[in-house]
Scaffold this active site. Structure first.
Site, PDB file in Angstrom:
ATOM      1  CB  ILE A   1      -0.962   0.022   1.209  1.00  0.00           C
ATOM      2  CG1 ILE A   1      -0.189  -0.097   2.519  1.00  0.00           C
ATOM      3  CG2 ILE A   1      -2.010  -1.060   1.085  1.00  0.00           C
ATOM      4  CD1 ILE A   1      -1.053  -0.014   3.763  1.00  0.00           C
ATOM      5  N   GLY A   2       2.158   1.163   0.042  1.00  0.00           N
ATOM      6  CA  GLY A   2       2.978   2.364  -0.003  1.00  0.00           C
ATOM      7  C   GLY A   2       4.443   2.033  -0.037  1.00  0.00           C
TER       8      GLY A   2
ATOM      9  N   GLY B   1       8.455   4.210  -0.219  1.00  0.00           N
ATOM     10  CA  GLY B   1       9.164   5.481  -0.270  1.00  0.00           C
ATOM     11  C   GLY B   1      10.511   5.354   0.369  1.00  0.00           C
TER      12      GLY B   1
ATOM     13  CG  MET C   1      11.118   7.516   5.486  1.00  0.00           C
ATOM     14  SD  MET C   1      10.022   8.644   6.335  1.00  0.00           S
ATOM     15  CE  MET C   1      10.362   8.125   8.007  1.00  0.00           C
TER      16      MET C   1
ATOM     17  CG  ASP D   1       9.549  13.903   9.244  1.00  0.00           C
ATOM     18  OD1 ASP D   1       9.835  14.929   8.590  1.00  0.00           O
ATOM     19  OD2 ASP D   1       9.320  12.798   8.713  1.00  0.00           O
TER      20      ASP D   1
END
Length: 404
Positions: free
Chosen positions: A51-52, A54, A56, A168
């Site tokens: 689902i994601g 990047g 990180m 952050d």
């Protein structure tokens, strides 16, 4: 790297699109995706869908077969786990996050160390990040933004009480669920990862858009750094753009440290002036000039939750019931006082025949009181027949109405 989402839902996304994996970890990303295909098992978790992805890590939706629940698995690449200091600090941070129980903070269930890297097991959320919302539909209204940051600041206040500074906060780390609640993501994870990789890859670019001046200067950081990033994020939320947009990291850091931000109303004129002051105070360069606690920041926001309406005037013939409905529809907190309508307006409101009848009745009552009533008063003194004549102060009025 573009994020992949299922066609039917938008779910927990941890990293923004601007963050990319460094070349040294590109192979690790392929290895993770190869190992964690839909249907694969990781311990007692069965992978459903990615689902994601990047800078990180990669995030998966998975089924917890042990507790029969849906969870999100965030896999951090092994490159970040090579140093013992990083592992020790990350484990300490993860244990602390696992103790956080707050409706506005994403829940971390556990941390696992596997061959593919560190795996955070977290609460699964359905909805979208604030970043995705801004890209999809543009800036929020002042009232919508205040509602979002009211909830987000409650989560920040909770972690501050536990001694955690997020460092952050940005739209990608503020999640808006389908149920209408707001949750914060990525506590300490981004900070540790960026500290580890900044000198090598410059991946703090995503964070530099929101970073506080004291972080750039290398000073000690406390909860006021989060207040600065909340101010930057809210600026973007109500205007649709960042206060500082520069082409290089150095220019961006210089802007955070030296340049005054533009007024939000320059880009969105309908932003209330009071709300603009709150945003700019949160973005003050020196921590001493900002709100000193998140509670004070939220209190200032909530004072402007309701958008004040200009004072309304009662137009001739407008009934009070209609005005009441109008005020209720506008949800105005200001009570409007209605002045008594003029004589001509009373005639219009009541109708001429009824108004004339009331006037005639009033004349008759006045005539009775002034002309007849004094003669009907009872004699309470036995010598009243011998009373001295007194001046009639109503003689002029009685003569006017024909009572002499």
């Amino acid at each position: 790297m573009p994020m992949r989402k299922s066609e039917t839902e938008t779910t927990l996304v941890i990293a923004s699109d601007s963050e990319t994996w460094p070349p040294t970890a590109a192979g690790e990303l392929v290895a993770v995706r190869t190992a964690l295909v839909p249907g694969a098992r990781l311990d007692h978790y069965i992978i459903d869908v990615e689902i994601g992805a990047g800078g990180m890590g990669v995030v998966y939706k998975a089924q917890d077969t042990l507790l029969d629940r849906v969870v999100a698995l965030k896999v951090l690449p092994p490159t970040l786990c090579e140093q013992d200091e990083f592992l020790r600090r990350f484990a300490r941070e993860a244990r602390l996050l696992a103790r956080i129980q707050n409706p506005h903070v994403v829940t971390v269930h556990t941390l696992m160390e596997k061959d593919i890297g560190l795996v955070l097991v977290m609460e699964y959320l359905e909805g979208e990040t604030l970043e995705q919302r801004l890209r999809r539909a543009g800036p929020l209204s002042a009232r919508e933004a205040i509602d979002v940051f009211d909830q987000a600041s409650r989560g920040v206040e909770h972690i501050h009480r536990m001694g955690i500074v997020h460092q952050d906060l940005k739209p990608a780390n503020i999640f808006m669920t389908r149920a209408g609640s707001v949750k914060l993501l990525d506590f300490g994870v981004a900070k540790l990862m960026n500290e580890h990789r900044f000198d090598q890859t410059g991946t703090m670019l995503g964070t530099l858009l929101y970073i506080s001046p004291e972080q750039i200067k290398g000073r000690a950081v406390d909860q006021r750094a989060d207040i600065y990033t909340l101010g930057i994020t809210m600026f973007e939320t109500v205007t649709g753009r960042l206060p500082f947009q520069r082409k290089t990291n150095y220019a961006l850091m210089h802007a955070h440290v030296q340049e005054n931000p533009p007024a939000p109303r320059k880009f969105q004129a309908e932003i209330p002036a009071e709300l603009e002051k709150v945003i700019l105070k949160a973005m003050a360069k020196e921590p001493e000039r900002r709100f000193q606690t998140v509670r004070k920041f939220r209190k200032a926001l909530l004072q402007h939750r309701r958008v004040r309406l200009p004072r309304l005037r009662l137009s001739p013939g407008l009934r009070s019931t209609a005005m009441t409905k109008a005020i209720g529809a506008a949800d105005s907190p200001v009570a409007l006082l209605q002045a008594r309508p003029r004589l001509a307006d009373r005639t219009r409101l009541l109708g001429k025949p009824l108004f004339d009848a009331l006037v005639l009745a009033g004349v008759l009552v006045l005539a009775f009181v002034l002309g007849v009533a004094p003669e009907l008063r009872p004699i309470t003194n036995a010598t009243a027949t011998q009373t001295q004549p007194v001046s009639d102060k109503y003689a002029t009025v009685r003569k006017l109405w024909g009572n002499q």
